[in-house]
Design an enzyme around this catalytic site. Structure first.
Site, PDB file in Angstrom:
ATOM      1  N   LEU A  62      -8.296   0.186  -3.915  1.00  0.00           N
ATOM      2  CA  LEU A  62      -7.207  -0.242  -3.882  1.00  0.00           C
ATOM      3  C   LEU A  62      -6.482  -0.004  -2.486  1.00  0.00           C
ATOM      4  O   LEU A  62      -6.947   1.187  -1.870  1.00  0.00           O
ATOM      5  CB  LEU A  62      -6.049   0.045  -4.463  1.00  0.00           C
ATOM      6  CG  LEU A  62      -6.492   0.349  -6.104  1.00  0.00           C
ATOM      7  CD1 LEU A  62      -5.473   1.251  -7.004  1.00  0.00           C
ATOM      8  CD2 LEU A  62      -6.704  -1.240  -6.667  1.00  0.00           C
ATOM      9  N   LYS A  72      -7.933  13.971  -4.552  1.00  0.00           N
ATOM     10  CA  LYS A  72      -6.970  14.731  -4.990  1.00  0.00           C
ATOM     11  C   LYS A  72      -7.455  14.018  -6.355  1.00  0.00           C
ATOM     12  O   LYS A  72      -7.231  14.645  -6.886  1.00  0.00           O
ATOM     13  CB  LYS A  72      -5.226  14.493  -4.020  1.00  0.00           C
ATOM     14  CG  LYS A  72      -5.651  15.105  -2.553  1.00  0.00           C
ATOM     15  CD  LYS A  72      -3.968  14.827  -2.688  1.00  0.00           C
ATOM     16  CE  LYS A  72      -3.645  15.720  -1.369  1.00  0.00           C
ATOM     17  NZ  LYS A  72      -4.413  15.456  -0.229  1.00  0.00           N
ATOM     18  N   ARG A 149      18.412   7.674 -16.342  1.00  0.00           N
ATOM     19  CA  ARG A 149      17.990   5.692 -16.104  1.00  0.00           C
ATOM     20  C   ARG A 149      19.058   5.357 -16.774  1.00  0.00           C
ATOM     21  O   ARG A 149      19.316   5.478 -17.684  1.00  0.00           O
ATOM     22  CB  ARG A 149      16.308   5.759 -16.166  1.00  0.00           C
ATOM     23  CG  ARG A 149      15.193   6.342 -15.808  1.00  0.00           C
ATOM     24  CD  ARG A 149      15.493   6.250 -14.507  1.00  0.00           C
ATOM     25  NE  ARG A 149      15.027   4.493 -14.264  1.00  0.00           N
ATOM     26  CZ  ARG A 149      14.038   4.114 -13.001  1.00  0.00           C
ATOM     27  NH1 ARG A 149      14.433   4.735 -12.034  1.00  0.00           N
ATOM     28  NH2 ARG A 149      14.389   3.133 -12.920  1.00  0.00           N
ATOM     29  N   ASP A 190      20.434   2.784 -10.099  1.00  0.00           N
ATOM     30  CA  ASP A 190      21.650   2.785 -10.301  1.00  0.00           C
ATOM     31  C   ASP A 190      22.115   1.198  -9.897  1.00  0.00           C
ATOM     32  O   ASP A 190      21.114   0.043 -10.104  1.00  0.00           O
ATOM     33  CB  ASP A 190      22.229   3.844  -8.485  1.00  0.00           C
ATOM     34  CG  ASP A 190      21.023   3.023  -7.262  1.00  0.00           C
ATOM     35  OD1 ASP A 190      20.880   2.120  -7.572  1.00  0.00           O
ATOM     36  OD2 ASP A 190      20.909   3.795  -6.339  1.00  0.00           O
TER      37      ASP A 190
END
Length: 334
Positions: A62, A72, A149, A190
């Site tokens: 990717l 990782k 959220r 927001d």
């Protein structure tokens, strides 16, 4: 920009979570913005991968996933954890600074200063409120609400109030709610609004009244409850939907930017995002001989010097100039 992490709907949620956590550590503690950007890009790409990633080698195919991130991912898939993150979480400095930056108004530098003064928790902040500026006090006051959220349903209700009030004030205003909301996200961090008016162009004098009268109107109807920062062209504050008999809505962060009319659609394009889409579009523009930013689209001469801004009356105009097929906002979440 919100500090809240978007909920994941990816089969690779564990991977994207640890990448975002590493990104925030690099930005807030190490101040390594290039590493922050690299982790965020990898997280964004992996979040959109349709199937569960089985190895770092698969992830490395990717765009944005390099060898170190792939290593990782292999470690995480093999053990369910990451040694680097375990170490970070156990480090008092890192965890405290990362936490403090979740309070709106507290950036990495302020967080480190507070930490050096022994201020590490919300209670510590409350006990030292005299050391906080106005913005930080509001961030502390509404910390729990700002962490939540905003569901799309609530965003649509807020958008309706804003557009209705702005139109009633002066039908010549144009206002657009941008960010991930405009791209169709099911939740947002927001409310990010771009505002313009024919009386305000890049050639005219500043018109702060055009912003301030909109803010005043939204304050008068008790939608805007607090001001964080109010300048000539940008307002940062707090808003809340009207309370209903069975529900008190959370307080939400709101930003309103006043943009010159001739620069408006470059601004709308930029603030709609996504970040990766914007980078790809700027790259394509350069390949076609243009330079694009949040203000203007300019042709590049043979010497590489940008010419005069091109006239733009819609987002589609920008796509047409650079010969790129128009993409609806919902198709820009790269």
């Amino acid at each position: 920009m919100s500090k809240r992490k978007a909920p994941q709907e990816s089969p690779n949620e564990g991977i994207t979570d640890f990448l975002v956590e590493l990104a925030n550590y690099e930005r807030n503690v190490n101040r390594a913005i290039h590493k922050y950007n690299a982790y965020r890009k990898a997280a964004s790409v992996i979040a959109k991968y349709p199937t569960k990633i089985k190895s770092g080698t698969e992830a490395k195919k990717l765009d944005g996933v390099g060898a170190k991130i792939a290593e990782k991912i292999d470690e995480f898939l093999a053990t369910g954890k990451l040694r680097k993150l375990e170490k970070i979480r156990q480090d008092d400095t890192s965890s405290s600074i990362n936490f403090l930056t979740r309070v709106t108004g507290i950036g990495p530098a302020a967080a480190r200063k507070f930490f050096d003064e022994g201020i590490k928790t919300l209670d510590d902040l409350r006990n030292n409120e005299h050391k906080l500026n106005h913005h930080q006090k509001i961030g502390l006051k509404h910390f729990d609400d700002f962490e939540k959220r905003i569901p799309r349903k609530e965003m649509l209700q807020m958008q309706e109030i804003i557009l209705d009030k702005v139109n009633n004030l002066d039908p010549e205003y144009i206002a657009t709610v941008c960010g991930s909301f405009r791209r169709g996200a099911e939740s947002s961090g927001d409310m990010d609004i771009l505002l313009t008016h024919p009386d305000f162009t890049s050639e005219s004098a500043k018109q702060p009244r055009l912003l301030h009268q909109v803010v005043q109107c939204l304050e008068d109807c008790n939608f805007i409850t607090d001001t964080l920062v109010k300048g000539d062209t940008k307002f940062m504050g707090v808003c809340q939907l009207p309370c209903e008999s069975d529900q008190d809505y959370p307080y939400r962060r709101i930003d309103i930017r006043l943009i010159p009319k001739d620069q408006y659609y470059c601004g709308v394009l930029y603030f709609t995002g996504s970040d990766i889409f914007n980078k790809n579009m700027r790259t394509h523009a350069l390949e076609k001989g243009f330079t694009l930013n949040e203000y203007t689209l300019r042709p590049l001469g043979v010497t590489g010097i940008a010419g005069e801004p091109l006239p733009i009356d819609s987002e589609k105009d920008i796509f047409d100039y650079i010969q790129w097929k128009y993409r609806e906002p919902k198709d820009r979440s790269e």
